[in-house]
Write a protein that holds these residues in place. Structure first.
Motif, PDB file in Angstrom:
ATOM      1  N   ASN A 148       0.813  -1.220   0.000  1.00  0.00           N
ATOM      2  CA  ASN A 148       0.000   0.000   0.000  1.00  0.00           C
ATOM      3  C   ASN A 148       0.843   1.265   0.000  1.00  0.00           C
ATOM      4  N   ASN A 184       1.605   2.485  -6.959  1.00  0.00           N
ATOM      5  CA  ASN A 184       0.554   3.383  -7.446  1.00  0.00           C
ATOM      6  C   ASN A 184      -0.269   2.732  -8.565  1.00  0.00           C
ATOM      7  N   LYS A 185      -0.042   1.433  -8.743  1.00  0.00           N
ATOM      8  CA  LYS A 185      -0.796   0.686  -9.757  1.00  0.00           C
ATOM      9  C   LYS A 185      -0.728  -0.799  -9.393  1.00  0.00           C
ATOM     10  N   TYR A 204      -5.147  -1.810 -12.528  1.00  0.00           N
ATOM     11  CA  TYR A 204      -5.933  -0.891 -11.688  1.00  0.00           C
ATOM     12  C   TYR A 204      -5.009   0.243 -11.258  1.00  0.00           C
ATOM     13  N   SER A 205      -5.449   1.494 -11.404  1.00  0.00           N
ATOM     14  CA  SER A 205      -4.660   2.625 -10.898  1.00  0.00           C
ATOM     15  C   SER A 205      -4.945   2.776  -9.415  1.00  0.00           C
ATOM     16  N   GLY A 206      -3.907   2.832  -8.595  1.00  0.00           N
ATOM     17  CA  GLY A 206      -4.106   2.986  -7.149  1.00  0.00           C
ATOM     18  C   GLY A 206      -3.335   1.942  -6.368  1.00  0.00           C
ATOM     19  N   ASP A 207      -3.465   1.987  -5.046  1.00  0.00           N
ATOM     20  CA  ASP A 207      -2.743   1.039  -4.191  1.00  0.00           C
ATOM     21  C   ASP A 207      -3.551  -0.248  -4.023  1.00  0.00           C
ATOM     22  N   TYR A 208      -3.085  -1.135  -3.127  1.00  0.00           N
ATOM     23  CA  TYR A 208      -3.720  -2.444  -2.982  1.00  0.00           C
ATOM     24  C   TYR A 208      -5.131  -2.330  -2.404  1.00  0.00           C
ATOM     25  N   THR A 209      -5.326  -1.422  -1.451  1.00  0.00           N
ATOM     26  CA  THR A 209      -6.653  -1.253  -0.854  1.00  0.00           C
ATOM     27  C   THR A 209      -7.656  -0.762  -1.901  1.00  0.00           C
ATOM     28  N   PHE A 210      -7.215   0.197  -2.751  1.00  0.00           N
ATOM     29  CA  PHE A 210      -8.097   0.681  -3.825  1.00  0.00           C
ATOM     30  C   PHE A 210      -8.455  -0.469  -4.771  1.00  0.00           C
ATOM     31  N   TYR A 211      -7.438  -1.279  -5.114  1.00  0.00           N
ATOM     32  CA  TYR A 211      -7.664  -2.418  -6.014  1.00  0.00           C
ATOM     33  C   TYR A 211      -8.695  -3.385  -5.432  1.00  0.00           C
ATOM     34  N   GLN A 257     -12.100  -1.825  -5.752  1.00  0.00           N
ATOM     35  CA  GLN A 257     -12.517  -1.757  -7.155  1.00  0.00           C
ATOM     36  C   GLN A 257     -12.878  -3.143  -7.688  1.00  0.00           C
TER      37      GLN A 257
END
Length: 540
Positions: free
Chosen positions: A222, A226-227, A239-246, A249
């Protein structure tokens, strides 16, 4: 910088990728995720050219340098750890080795008659070493090794004398010192203590190249990536973002896909019902034909793929007395090194203590004292009334009988249980179907850890003593273990370098430092807030 274009790849009978595509661009820090066996290491090997896709291509921009760290570090001996790390930097390491040999020769009384030639050669080699910025490189190599918790003595000693875990750190340091355009890091967080992990995190945050890495540590992931590139049933999904965002999503995508699937199924059922009802009527023939053609042309929505997750279920443990562990006036030494002097420590029912401290502070020693694996030199260690203990230690995985199957191991441990409950237990811990017939010698580290936990938890203890229980577990299995332990009603004493695990499960902290032993009410999250540091070795 790196493009994966429409690749397909099969290993023996297993299909890993089907027309999969992804890209790693300049400056991106990418986490590569997917279940064990999904093909993460194969992606690394295709990028480095060690393997080729069956179809499609993997291309790397011209002139791009790649550093690849994996768990297979190979043979290391005959050089110091510093020299081994500098070896990754190219020609300078050869020059450094000759410089070291000449320095040794200059103080060798048996080579006095060659001294003029040795001194002359030393001057030439030293000039070349300075030209290659060797002295700065030596300092940088030591800085990286210090960040990974090496002492000066370990840096200058023969790397061959180090354990496998420390050799892994040397291999990792080699890639970090190299600072290539692209780093491929396969599980760099394995075998690191918390202080080293936090140092590596800071290093990778400031690294200006592109990074592709796998890790079973969600907090580590995290803070760096950033991807996310996910391997899922032969595809590569970005997925764009960290592990939590992934995670969020992915759950949202699956929810939408399920809703779309259910809507289409309802529509198909309605159409099929109409066709079945009117197919025999001549008056509706054209309508029936029209609907049959329409159904043939519809692109079917697939239901979301159900991920197989390990489910840990604790049966209720018998209640213990209020005082679970009582340690009084304990002294413990190893040789001349004092680990504990006058240690007093009490654990009460339902407390969950995490033990914090740098390497060598005595974390594992404390667990061994509690479990009776080692004895104090002075003082007493006593378990309270009705305490039934379960101990998960790293070495426990080494004593599994290699020739026994998973089911046989369970039957040997619980001869009266009968096969149905033991198969159900194996299923809870990820051994379904034919997996119970696997011999222990072919199990992965994660599978061995799960089997040891299954044996420990079948007849549940009311005190769990855990030494790095998440070391070999993938992210999904680790999450399930955290969920189960959150609902566990017994007492816990544990060591872990996983901050997510520490924060989710502890309600007390015992900190072992050279200045003394400190106890904190409240868990790891409160400890970080109070001390301003995530690990004892980082405190000023």
């Amino acid at each position: 910088m790196i493009r994966i274009e429409n690749i397909s790849k099969q290993l023996s009978h297993r299909i890993l990728f089907i027309e999969a595509s992804a890209a790693l661009n300049r400056g991106e820090k990418v986490g590569l995720v997917g279940p064990n066996g999904a093909g993460k290491t194969t992606v690394f090997r295709m990028i480095t050219g060690e393997e080729q896709p069956d179809e499609g291509q993997v291309s790397v921009d011209k002139g791009v340098t790649i550093g690849y760290f994996n768990q297979d570090v190979g043979e290391m001996e005959g050089r110091s750890a510093v020299a081994e790390v500098m070896n990754g930097a190219g020609p300078v390491s050869v020059v450094a080795a000759e410089l070291h040999a000449l320095e040794t020769a200059m103080v060798d009384p048996e080579r006095m008659d060659e001294m003029d030639e040795i001194i002359e050669r030393y001057g030439e080699v030293q000039a070349r070493y300075e030209e290659l910025d060797g002295y700065a490189l030596d300092g940088r190599a030591r800085e990286v090794l210090a960040g990974l918790s090496f002492t000066e003595e370990m840096m200058d000693g023969d790397v061959g004398a180090l354990s496998g875990g420390w050799k892994m750190r040397v291999a990792l340091a080699r890639i970090l010192l190299m600072r290539p355009d692209v780093m491929l890091l396969d599980e760099p967080s394995n075998h690191l203590d918390l202080e080293s992990l936090i140092w590596l995190e800071a290093f990778l945050k400031t690294y200006e190249g592109a990074l592709l890495m796998t890790s079973h540590d969600r907090e580590f992931m995290n803070r760096i990536v950033n991807k996310i590139i996910e391997i899922d049933s032969g595809s590569l999904n970005s997925y764009s973002g960290d592990y939590t965002f992934y995670e969020g999503q992915r759950a949202l995508n699956e929810k939408h896909q399920l809703a779309q699937f259910e809507r289409q199924q309802a529509m198909l059922a309605k159409e099929i019902k109409f066709i079945e009802r009117f197919k025999a009527r001549a008056s509706h023939a054209s309508q029936v034909q029209s609907r049959v053609k329409k159904l043939d042309k519809i692109e079917r929505v697939e239901p979301p793929k159900r991920r197989q997750a390990v489910s840990f279920d604790f049966l209720p443990a018998p209640r213990s007395g209020e005082d679970v562990i009582v340690i009084k006036k304990v002294h413990k030494k190893y040789g001349s090194r004092t680990i504990y002097e006058d240690l007093d420590f009490t654990v009460r029912r339902k407390e969950r203590w995490c033990i914090m401290g740098i390497n060598g502070a005595g974390k594992s020693t404390l667990l061994k004292l509690v479990t009776g694996s080692t004895n104090p030199d002075l003082g007493t260690v006593a378990l309270g009334a009705s305490v039934k203990m379960g101990y998960f230690a790293q070495h426990a995985m080494d004593v599994l009988d290699g020739e026994s199957t998973v089911l046989e191991m369970l039957e040997n441990q619980f001869p009266r249980a009968g096969q149905p409950p033991l198969r159900a237990l194996a299923g809870c811990f990820g051994f379904s179907g034919d997996d119970v017939e696997k011999r222990c010698r072919v199990l992965s580290g994660g599978e061995k850890a799960r089997l040891v936990m299954a044996i420990m938890l079948f007849d549940p203890p009311n005190l769990l003593v855990l030494d790095e229980p998440t070391n070999h577990l993938d992210l999904d299995t680790k999450e399930m273990l955290i969920k189960a332990l959150s609902e566990y009603e017994g007492t816990m004493l544990f060591v872990s370098h996983d901050r997510h695990f520490l924060g989710a499960l502890s309600n007390r902290v015992l900190e072992l430092t050279p200045d003394g032993i400190h106890q904190y009410g409240g868990g790891y999250t409160e400890y970080v807030e109070r001390t301003g540091q995530e690990a004892p070795g980082l405190r000023s």
